[in-house]
Design a protein around this motif. Structure first.
Motif, PDB file in Angstrom:
ATOM      1  N   PHE A 184       0.839  -1.202   0.000  1.00  0.00           N
ATOM      2  CA  PHE A 184       0.000   0.000   0.000  1.00  0.00           C
ATOM      3  C   PHE A 184       0.865   1.240   0.000  1.00  0.00           C
ATOM      4  O   PHE A 184       1.845   1.338   0.747  1.00  0.00           O
ATOM      5  CB  PHE A 184      -0.899   0.011   1.245  1.00  0.00           C
ATOM      6  CG  PHE A 184      -1.634   1.311   1.468  1.00  0.00           C
ATOM      7  CD1 PHE A 184      -2.741   1.644   0.701  1.00  0.00           C
ATOM      8  CD2 PHE A 184      -1.205   2.217   2.437  1.00  0.00           C
ATOM      9  CE1 PHE A 184      -3.417   2.852   0.895  1.00  0.00           C
ATOM     10  CE2 PHE A 184      -1.872   3.417   2.646  1.00  0.00           C
ATOM     11  CZ  PHE A 184      -2.989   3.726   1.876  1.00  0.00           C
ATOM     12  N   THR A 185       0.511   2.202  -0.830  1.00  0.00           N
ATOM     13  CA  THR A 185       1.085   3.540  -0.788  1.00  0.00           C
ATOM     14  C   THR A 185      -0.051   4.525  -0.573  1.00  0.00           C
ATOM     15  O   THR A 185      -1.046   4.509  -1.312  1.00  0.00           O
ATOM     16  CB  THR A 185       1.829   3.877  -2.090  1.00  0.00           C
ATOM     17  OG1 THR A 185       2.903   2.951  -2.274  1.00  0.00           O
ATOM     18  CG2 THR A 185       2.389   5.282  -2.041  1.00  0.00           C
ATOM     19  N   LEU A 243       4.330  -0.911   3.499  1.00  0.00           N
ATOM     20  CA  LEU A 243       3.681   0.391   3.507  1.00  0.00           C
ATOM     21  C   LEU A 243       4.659   1.490   3.118  1.00  0.00           C
ATOM     22  O   LEU A 243       5.769   1.565   3.653  1.00  0.00           O
ATOM     23  CB  LEU A 243       3.124   0.699   4.899  1.00  0.00           C
ATOM     24  CG  LEU A 243       2.141  -0.312   5.500  1.00  0.00           C
ATOM     25  CD1 LEU A 243       1.852   0.042   6.958  1.00  0.00           C
ATOM     26  CD2 LEU A 243       0.859  -0.353   4.691  1.00  0.00           C
ATOM     27  N   GLU A 244       4.243   2.333   2.180  1.00  0.00           N
ATOM     28  CA  GLU A 244       4.960   3.576   1.888  1.00  0.00           C
ATOM     29  C   GLU A 244       3.960   4.685   2.161  1.00  0.00           C
ATOM     30  O   GLU A 244       2.984   4.850   1.424  1.00  0.00           O
ATOM     31  CB  GLU A 244       5.449   3.580   0.439  1.00  0.00           C
ATOM     32  CG  GLU A 244       6.517   4.643   0.165  1.00  0.00           C
ATOM     33  CD  GLU A 244       5.931   5.988  -0.233  1.00  0.00           C
ATOM     34  OE1 GLU A 244       5.900   6.885   0.653  1.00  0.00           O
ATOM     35  OE2 GLU A 244       5.515   6.140  -1.381  1.00  0.00           O
ATOM     36  N   LEU A 245       4.205   5.452   3.228  1.00  0.00           N
ATOM     37  CA  LEU A 245       3.170   6.327   3.764  1.00  0.00           C
ATOM     38  C   LEU A 245       3.561   7.803   3.652  1.00  0.00           C
ATOM     39  O   LEU A 245       4.253   8.193   2.734  1.00  0.00           O
ATOM     40  CB  LEU A 245       2.868   5.920   5.203  1.00  0.00           C
ATOM     41  CG  LEU A 245       2.502   4.435   5.386  1.00  0.00           C
ATOM     42  CD1 LEU A 245       2.328   4.085   6.856  1.00  0.00           C
ATOM     43  CD2 LEU A 245       1.246   4.099   4.598  1.00  0.00           C
ATOM     44  N   LYS A 296      10.127   5.590  10.606  1.00  0.00           N
ATOM     45  CA  LYS A 296       9.096   6.057  11.540  1.00  0.00           C
ATOM     46  C   LYS A 296       7.701   5.864  10.933  1.00  0.00           C
ATOM     47  O   LYS A 296       7.410   4.796  10.392  1.00  0.00           O
ATOM     48  CB  LYS A 296       9.375   7.512  11.957  1.00  0.00           C
ATOM     49  CG  LYS A 296      10.711   7.678  12.664  1.00  0.00           C
ATOM     50  CD  LYS A 296      10.918   9.056  13.266  1.00  0.00           C
ATOM     51  CE  LYS A 296      11.277  10.099  12.277  1.00  0.00           C
ATOM     52  NZ  LYS A 296      11.662  11.394  12.876  1.00  0.00           N
ATOM     53  N   GLU A 297       6.846   6.874  10.959  1.00  0.00           N
ATOM     54  CA  GLU A 297       5.477   6.709  10.459  1.00  0.00           C
ATOM     55  C   GLU A 297       5.366   6.925   8.951  1.00  0.00           C
ATOM     56  O   GLU A 297       4.271   7.043   8.420  1.00  0.00           O
ATOM     57  CB  GLU A 297       4.525   7.642  11.210  1.00  0.00           C
ATOM     58  CG  GLU A 297       4.318   7.230  12.663  1.00  0.00           C
ATOM     59  CD  GLU A 297       3.140   7.922  13.313  1.00  0.00           C
ATOM     60  OE1 GLU A 297       2.157   8.224  12.616  1.00  0.00           O
ATOM     61  OE2 GLU A 297       3.222   8.180  14.537  1.00  0.00           O
ATOM     62  N   SER A 298       6.509   6.930   8.275  1.00  0.00           N
ATOM     63  CA  SER A 298       6.491   7.021   6.810  1.00  0.00           C
ATOM     64  C   SER A 298       6.478   5.651   6.147  1.00  0.00           C
ATOM     65  O   SER A 298       6.458   5.573   4.917  1.00  0.00           O
ATOM     66  CB  SER A 298       7.707   7.815   6.320  1.00  0.00           C
ATOM     67  OG  SER A 298       7.539   9.189   6.591  1.00  0.00           O
ATOM     68  N   GLY A 299       6.483   4.589   6.927  1.00  0.00           N
ATOM     69  CA  GLY A 299       6.366   3.274   6.302  1.00  0.00           C
ATOM     70  C   GLY A 299       7.298   2.241   6.904  1.00  0.00           C
ATOM     71  O   GLY A 299       8.073   2.518   7.818  1.00  0.00           O
ATOM     72  N   ASN A 300       7.218   1.041   6.351  1.00  0.00           N
ATOM     73  CA  ASN A 300       7.972  -0.081   6.914  1.00  0.00           C
ATOM     74  C   ASN A 300       8.671  -0.914   5.850  1.00  0.00           C
ATOM     75  O   ASN A 300       9.000  -2.080   6.098  1.00  0.00           O
ATOM     76  CB  ASN A 300       7.037  -0.977   7.739  1.00  0.00           C
ATOM     77  CG  ASN A 300       5.950  -1.626   6.900  1.00  0.00           C
ATOM     78  OD1 ASN A 300       5.878  -1.416   5.690  1.00  0.00           O
ATOM     79  ND2 ASN A 300       5.096  -2.406   7.538  1.00  0.00           N
TER      80      ASN A 300
END
Length: 498
Positions: A244-245, A268-270, A472-476
């Motif tokens: 998911f992006t 995840l790329e957030l 951080k909260e920008s992805g995993n």
């Protein structure tokens, strides 16, 4: 918004013919209606005109797509299609994108609103990604592990199975290919869900996938809304992975759905709120030439953009004045005119961005320029001025939250330690940039800043071979490069007693 489909006059015949077709779901190599018979509208954000009615997938449609993908994986794709054949198909698909690049550019501009030259960049990047991963399909090797006499241990990389790929609206084709290319190279079958705002290039890509000769069920495309089709993909017990992006809150909900279903893998790329740090010894001409790329590109609708600009105190006023002058001269208009900036994607996004502008004013930030929706001949579309705020406060919403519009904040810093401290105040860690002629200082900054990608004296540089992803909260996870191979394979260890 108009209810009658209205298309620009200068579309190519091939683009016009595609838009004249019924936009349906691609399941098991067949174009089919949604089970419930529902559709949704796609609008041109430059003038709010209707450009297509698109099939609206729900849970039943996702179930059918997963069934087709699982059968294809078991019978055709995993064992029955040799790596060299996967490579050939990806090369063929790249060549078809090259052939129809004009159609894809026009569709991206029409659907997303971005200027034609920016859409051209996206299409060329998509072609490059298919070519890059076509080479990887035949190079997925394991290893032999020495554990002592009398035993043989080896590892092998295997595809995950069926993967769900959920794509955002800001770079619809390019990010779809970021996911599709490595997933297919590794031998997975795919369920692709484009954003409901920008589904057209994914659907045209589906036509090219069929023309390239991919077997039935290997790529399925379900168009629809996140709360229906996206949620069904995230929670499906027979999907082995979701990529998911998009926004951080949605990414968190996908993790929850994966945990509550079958513990599927999730990459995840957030969001991002990237620091763009300018030291006193920077080449200011290069900084100013790069400001569109670094802070306003795609009308600010890009997660990597340097929306927090930190400027060393000695040059703060000079640089802010130059940035204001540069921003005021940016040309804005419909993507067809190929100016600097196009529209925001929707009225909803415009309202969100304007609410942040009002919050910045209330919280005491100085409005340097912009801050308003554009009127006049741009009245029908979602156009907004490039906007610059100035503040030293780091706890304001305009500093901490991802706005996803043409809004940046400039702040002064004293020295290297102050710059690092401010750069790392965000809960995001997607990207960062530093501008300085002192390369030692630049590399010390790159080591100290908490971001997945760091650019030195440049911005927004990408290549299919270079991993991309945040902290951080920008992805995993890291997409692109060899790292994407890890996202779409699992490793098996085999022990043999001799």
């Amino acid at each position: 918004m108009t209810s009658t489909i209205k298309l620009p006059q200068n579309l190519s015949p091939k683009t016009r013919a595609f838009l004249g077709e019924k936009q349906r779901l691609l399941i098991n190599n067949e174009w089919v209606r949604a089970e419930a018979g529902q559709t949704f509208n796609s609008y041109n954000p430059a003038n709010n005109t209707l450009i297509a009615k698109i099939a609206r997938a729900e849970k039943k449609d996702v179930n059918l797509a997963v069934k087709a993908a699982r059968e294809a994986f078991a019978k055709v794709w995993k064992e029955g299609t040799a790596p060299k054949e996967r490579s050939r198909l990806l090369w063929k698909l790249a060549s078809l994108l090259q052939r129809d690049r004009e159609v894809l550019i026009q569709l991206e501009t029409l659907d997303n609103g971005k200027p034609l030259s920016k859409a051209k960049y996206d299409v060329e990047a998509a072609i490059a990604h298919f070519e890059y991963y076509a080479g990887w399909a035949t190079k997925l090797t394991g290893s032999c592990v020495p554990v002592g006499q009398g035993k043989l241990v080896y590892t092998q990389k295997e595809p995950l199975g069926v993967v769900g790929l959920i794509v955002p609206w800001n770079f619809p084709l390019m990010i779809a290919v970021w996911k599709l290319a490595p997933a297919l190279a590794c031998g997975n079958c795919c369920i692709l869900k484009p954003a409901e705002q920008t589904s057209l290039t994914a659907l045209y890509l589906g036509k090219l996938i069929l023309e390239a000769g991919f077997p039935k069920g290997v790529v399925n495309i379900v168009t629809g809304f996140g709360k229906e089709a996206g949620a069904a993909i995230s929670a499906h017990p027979n999907i082995d992975k979701v990529s998911f992006t998009g926004s951080t809150p949605v990414g968190k909900s996908i993790l929850e759905a994966a945990a509550q279903s079958n513990l599927k893998k999730v990459s995840l790329e957030l969001g991002g709120k990237s620091p763009n740090v300018i030291f006193e010894d920077a080449d200011l001409d290069a900084v100013l030439d790069g400001i569109q790329w670094s802070s306003f590109y795609n009308s600010g609708q890009e997660c990597t953009l340097g929306s927090r600009i930190y400027i060393q105190e000695g040059i703060f006023d000079k640089v802010v004045a130059a940035l204001r002058d540069k921003a005021s001269k940016m040309t804005i208009g419909p993507g067809w005119e190929d100016l600097d900036l196009g529209p925001l994607i929707s009225q909803k996004q415009m309202d969100t961005v304007l609410s942040f502008v009002e919050a910045g004013k209330r919280q005491g930030a100085k409005l340097v320029c912009g801050g308003s929706k554009l009127y006049g001949n741009l009245e029908e579309g979602h156009f907004m001025e490039p906007t610059i705020f100035a503040t030293d406060k780091q706890d304001l919403s305009i500093v901490q939250e991802e706005i996803f519009g043409p809004v940046v904040v400039v702040s002064p810093f004293k020295d290297f330690n102050d710059a690092i401290g401010k750069a790392n105040t965000s809960r995001y860690g997607l990207a960062a940039a530093v501008w300085t002629k002192d390369l030692s200082k630049a590399h010390l900054f790159a080591n100290a800043v908490d971001a997945g990608t760091v650019w030195i004296n440049g911005y927004d540089l990408f290549d299919a071979a270079v991993p991309f992803g945040g902290f951080k909260e920008s992805g995993n996870a890291k997409e692109m490069g060899i790292n994407a191979i890890e996202l779409y394979t699992k490793e098996k260890a085999v022990w043999a007693v001799l």
